[in-house]
Design a protein around this motif. Sequence first.
Motif: not given
Length: 430
Positions: A299-311
């Motif tokens: 969602f915010f580029g090349d590395e996953p963040t918390t949003l990626d975990c939740v999604a």
Amino acid sequence: MATEVENKPVAVAEEDKKVEQPAVAAATAAATAATPAAAADKPAADAAAGGDDKKAADEKPVAAADGDGATVGEGGDGGAATSSDGAAAPAKKEKEVKPTVHKANFEKDVVYLYQFTRTPMLPSISPFCLKVETWLRLAGLKYENIDHKLKLRSKKGQLPFVEVNGEEIADSTIIMKELAQRYEKDLDAALTQEQRNIAHAMISMLENHLIWVVLSWRSKNTEQMLKGYKINLQHALGSRLPNALLNFFFKFQFSRKCFQGAKKVKAQGLGVHKPEEIEEFGRKDLKVLSELLADKPFFFGDEPTTLDCVAFSVLAQIHFILDEVKYGLKEFMQENCPNLVGHVSRIKERCFPDWEDICTKLDLNAHIPKPEPETKENKEGADTEKTAEQEKNESEKELEKDNSNEKTEKKEEKSEKVEENKEKEEAAAK
């Protein structure tokens, strides 16, 4: 922040009770497992009882202090009080050292995760449990799943919860926040304030809206849900009751308006709408996520963040349903949001390389290396033993061969002697 699965713990059916009682208890626990989001309930009964015990323990030393006063002023009666105080002291000391966590023999800095059991389709049918486990893997923290067969809940009455260094942490969002601070594992450290605001809004949409859309479908289609995720209630609950009976009670309990899913979806506000209207709400959520992701890997580029975990934890509940079970949101995501399908695949490949072991063996700790069945020394010893046995067999065979040769030679010598005797007798007769 959305609430987790929050229900009172359900005791496992005892063999000496009637069949109806364990079946209902088992179905209740299974229905809890299928509830990805729920309204807040009171803490578990055992936690409340623990509070009462603490209060009683706090009052006991006060009584002992009164007894000490009597000892000073009243002599003999005070002696009796002293004796009683001496007996009470060890009990108090024992209460102080009593562990406050389920995993008493914990290893330092290992996160012990309490969640639901595996399914053949995905690691957990609870998005909150899957969210925490995905985050732990992305953060690279050492963790271990505890197989508790749905018997345990946190002091808040929730799943998931974790225990680390003798301390319990409940609620998935709080778990991730606390562990990120302790071990400096903030997945959102590189985000700007604007990106953090967007992430917060999207997570709220996922956990306070889209999850309820999924729960609404589950509560009204219990048979399809069990089939879609290939849920084996006998395995999930650790029950000896037949699956047919467990499935019957599960469907009866989970679909009732006065219990679990349907009741809570209605209380949330979504349940008053028609199924097609609720599905349309979910489609809009998926479209928003798809447009935010666009052609980026995360969602915010090349590395996953918390949003990626939740999604991932929510979208996996939609994507990993058996193809034979028709689910409108899954079909919509595949046809209209292929980038979300790709996102799910990327997180799966990155965080769950052991996915096949998880889903085929239903292994809670497939990520932990298993000890070798035999050590090298044992193998060498086995090979040595095997060689000795082979040598013994070969020597026995040679011995048998020698014996047979000797017997053959004796027979030949005997036959030669018989022929010589015959020739002598014939010569004498002539």
